[in-house]
Design an enzyme around this catalytic site. Sequence first.
Site, PDB file in Angstrom:
ATOM      1  CD  GLU A 175     -89.167   5.602  26.017  1.00  0.00           C
ATOM      2  OE1 GLU A 175     -88.292   4.816  25.630  1.00  0.00           O
ATOM      3  OE2 GLU A 175     -90.315   5.245  26.337  1.00  0.00           O
ATOM      4  CD  GLU A 294     -93.475   5.920  23.733  1.00  0.00           C
ATOM      5  OE1 GLU A 294     -93.210   4.725  24.019  1.00  0.00           O
ATOM      6  OE2 GLU A 294     -92.705   6.665  23.113  1.00  0.00           O
TER       7      GLU A 294
HETATM    8  O1  AHR Z   1     -93.684   2.170  21.667  1.00  0.00           O
HETATM    9  C1  AHR Z   1     -92.535   1.413  21.478  1.00  0.00           C
HETATM   10  C2  AHR Z   1     -91.291   2.105  22.028  1.00  0.00           C
HETATM   11  O2  AHR Z   1     -91.394   2.173  23.412  1.00  0.00           O
HETATM   12  C3  AHR Z   1     -91.062   3.541  21.630  1.00  0.00           C
HETATM   13  O3  AHR Z   1     -90.427   3.665  20.402  1.00  0.00           O
HETATM   14  C4  AHR Z   1     -90.185   4.051  22.722  1.00  0.00           C
HETATM   15  O4  AHR Z   1     -90.329   5.426  22.930  1.00  0.00           O
HETATM   16  C5  AHR Z   1     -90.574   3.213  23.923  1.00  0.00           C
HETATM   17  O5  AHR Z   1     -89.479   2.673  24.568  1.00  0.00           O
END
Ligand code: AHR
Length: 504
Positions: A175, A294
């Site tokens: 990210e 994610e």
């Molecule tokens: O999954 C929780 C968080 O969400 C992760 O660490 C990050 O990559 C995202 O913002």
Amino acid sequence: MKNDHLAIRAGAARRVGVVDRRLFGGFVEHLGRHIYDGIYEPTHPTADTEGWRTDVIELVKELGVDTIRYPGGNFVSAFQWEDSVGPVEERPRRLDLAWHSTETNEVGLHEFHSWLEKVGSDLMLAVNLGTRGTKEALELLEYANVPEGTALSEQRRRNGRDAPFEVGMWCLGNEMDGPWQIGHRSAEDYGKLAARTARAMRQLDDRIQLVACGSSSSQMPTFGTWERTVLEHTAGLVDFISCHAYYEERDGDLGSFLASAVDMDHFIETVVAIADEVKARLGSDRTVNISFDEWNVWYNTRFENVDKIEGIDNWPTAPRLLEDVYSVADAVVFGSLLISLLKHADRVTSASLAQLVNVIAPIMTEPGGPAWRQTTFFPFAITSRLARGSAHVLSLDAPTYDTRRHGEVPLVDAVATHDESDGTVAVFLVNRSTAVSVQVAVDVGEFGVSDVHESHVVHDEDVYAKNTLHEPDRVVPRRSDAAVADGTLHVTLPPVSWTAVALR
Ligand code: AHR
């Protein structure tokens, strides 16, 4: 209204592509009670000789998780991988700035790999491109993948692992478009760093697959331009661009929340269009696919407003963080996100459910106590088990409804999979209506199936029903009324429900 019925038809399946098993990946971050007091609890009655909770291992296996992304997440952007190898008693305790916690490094690369062998999943590693760069990424790659005879491969062997870890998938940071990320930078700066690092890593091991960071959500102000710029720098060097998306019900707007997958569809289709445009313009011969590494339902506003840890003298170890308790409505949205991933199986060839245990997770644990399945466990476990072969998008004549966040959206969404090796078919459906049951007739004649082998529906009169420590089986999937007649699958979808039907 609840007893109202609507009848719709689904037919003319369009084959999308083969479902890559990596679509059913997971994500384990050093965050909260994910590792410590989650998968690892040496004093727990079910712990094995290495300290892993075997009740959790059994649930992870039942969930059916393929490749697992590790060790973060936001955590990775200040992580020093060297801290997590070698004799455990010599490992440093470090501040984890991402989650304002203390990382003991008791569980590191070797230990986590051993756990992966027990659950039967592959490792996907993220390198730190926040506080570190190309050099440290190369060192980790040498440590992990070179068989022997070099300083770092020999160090790995001295640390107890003769054979290389053979890590196939590598994320180039996490990210990096997010201002919250340690080492956050512009698309231009990240693109250059990712390209340099990718080139060097490929020089060391050209078998690996690389994931460049895409957008942290489709709502990011840089969404689109970020992908374009990063891919212009990394074209020909990376195999994937990542997408991340979390959804939550906001301001009591259940209708919009139930339609979250519409945003995921749009997110995927936009990124694919950009990736293909950059590929064509630059004459690259490498197609960039999506690693949706994610995705989940996450009540992030609760974390931001209530749970955040602060204070120079307050760095707890394994605090309770991001421990969302999921409802039936959450599970229905979750199931619809899986439908969206499957509908794009030709280009989304890797995905990671974020996360696995205790932290926005399908599996919860209590220290010294039980482990149980959240509502979201069921759509994942069932889809992972049943979705085999190729994915097929169905044409649906579903009516639409109006939402505040996504405009007009279809009331029903669905996808099918067909395993040509044994002839089985699976159909996954979601009914987003809060008021009406929908009777769906799906034309499955072309697949030559005649029996319902199994069927499952996640639904409850109380859309906010949840599984908890005290009531771990409050919500479980039930059988649906699915039946096949004359090449047509007939099934009733109750309001706010997710359904899976396996046919043979
Ligand atoms: O999954 C929780 C968080 O969400 C992760 O660490 C990050 O990559 C995202 O913002």
